[in-house]
Design a protein around this motif. Sequence first.
Motif, mmCIF file in Angstrom:
data_model
loop_
_atom_site.group_PDB
_atom_site.id
_atom_site.type_symbol
_atom_site.label_atom_id
_atom_site.label_comp_id
_atom_site.label_asym_id
_atom_site.label_seq_id
_atom_site.Cartn_x
_atom_site.Cartn_y
_atom_site.Cartn_z
ATOM 1 N N ALA A 28 76.739 88.290 32.497
ATOM 2 C CA ALA A 28 77.336 87.401 31.498
ATOM 3 C C ALA A 28 78.235 88.166 30.536
ATOM 4 O O ALA A 28 79.185 87.588 29.995
ATOM 5 C CB ALA A 28 76.235 86.664 30.725
ATOM 6 N N HIS A 29 77.967 89.455 30.317
ATOM 7 C CA HIS A 29 78.820 90.190 29.372
ATOM 8 C C HIS A 29 80.199 90.501 29.956
ATOM 9 O O HIS A 29 81.052 91.055 29.276
ATOM 10 C CB HIS A 29 78.124 91.470 28.871
ATOM 11 C CG HIS A 29 78.069 92.596 29.840
ATOM 12 N ND1 HIS A 29 76.912 92.976 30.499
ATOM 13 C CD2 HIS A 29 79.018 93.476 30.248
ATOM 14 C CE1 HIS A 29 77.159 94.030 31.260
ATOM 15 N NE2 HIS A 29 78.432 94.352 31.127
ATOM 16 N N CYS A 30 80.431 90.083 31.212
ATOM 17 C CA CYS A 30 81.761 90.207 31.822
ATOM 18 C C CYS A 30 82.631 88.978 31.571
ATOM 19 O O CYS A 30 83.703 88.840 32.157
ATOM 20 C CB CYS A 30 81.629 90.452 33.325
ATOM 21 S SG CYS A 30 80.960 92.078 33.746
ATOM 22 N N ARG A 31 82.200 88.088 30.692
ATOM 23 C CA ARG A 31 82.997 86.902 30.378
ATOM 24 C C ARG A 31 84.353 87.281 29.789
ATOM 25 O O ARG A 31 84.501 88.321 29.155
ATOM 26 C CB ARG A 31 82.254 86.014 29.369
ATOM 27 C CG ARG A 31 81.024 85.342 29.915
ATOM 28 C CD ARG A 31 80.418 84.379 28.930
ATOM 29 N NE ARG A 31 79.996 85.041 27.686
ATOM 30 C CZ ARG A 31 79.295 84.448 26.725
ATOM 31 N NH1 ARG A 31 78.956 83.174 26.846
ATOM 32 N NH2 ARG A 31 78.937 85.109 25.649
ATOM 33 N N GLY A 32 85.322 86.408 30.016
ATOM 34 C CA GLY A 32 86.650 86.636 29.457
ATOM 35 C C GLY A 32 87.412 85.336 29.355
ATOM 36 O O GLY A 32 86.892 84.263 29.667
#
Length: 257
Positions: free
Chosen positions: A65-69
């Motif tokens: 989830a911390h790869c969201r953009g």
Amino acid sequence: MLLLLILLPVAFLLPPGAGAGEIVGGWESKPHSRPYMAFLRVQRKNRTTLCGGFLVADNVVLTAAHCRGNNITVTLGAHNIKRREPSQQVIPVVQQLAHEEYDNRTLKNDIMLLELEGNAVTNRAVAIIDLPSADQRVQPGTLCTVAGWGNLRPGGALLPDTLREVDVVVMPDAACPRNPDWLYRGYDPATMMCVGDPTRFYDSAKGDSGGPLVCGGTAQGIVSWGPTKAPGVYTKISAFLPWINDTMRRLQAGAGL
């Protein structure tokens, strides 16, 4: 916030809140021996960052989830990401479905499904990887593999052309001690895995967060976070099987999530 995973023998994933990026160690993968691998270009405002992921359905990639953009483009079937290989399939992401209880401070529930604009064409270079069952557990001492396209030098900007991989060992939960005043204060053994023997100096690190921890041909974990030395912390996929299955059912039914 972004943690970029890499494979390396010394440097490692930074703690929550830190930036990221490198592969110092491991070896070049045999071309297309890991056809489930996805290379993610993540656009955030005026900069582009990189993450890893893996194909779990014809039109779905699993990642952190911390790869969201703002926008994400997925490349499948790649070995050399600096070339336009005939095997590559570049597909935009139309929906980023992060876990509803994802916490970007602690990185709890660090898991996300990406709906692709169209179906991938599965072949020798592009394939779906199996997920574990909800009750499956990986025993400490199990040797698994992580792969990615992260930096080759700690703190540097030397990106490899080709996919690299390294073997890592699953550690007991006690190797990531839950100390409120120390590095693993956010470690949750119910939803996370402790991976990487610090005495062996091999583990994943900054450069391709979101990539899979593969054990015996099954994706058991997702590269998430950790300190500058192994062990690191991976999202435990088996703990999220109900969420994954429910979300994918709604996606395939066209529920417009």
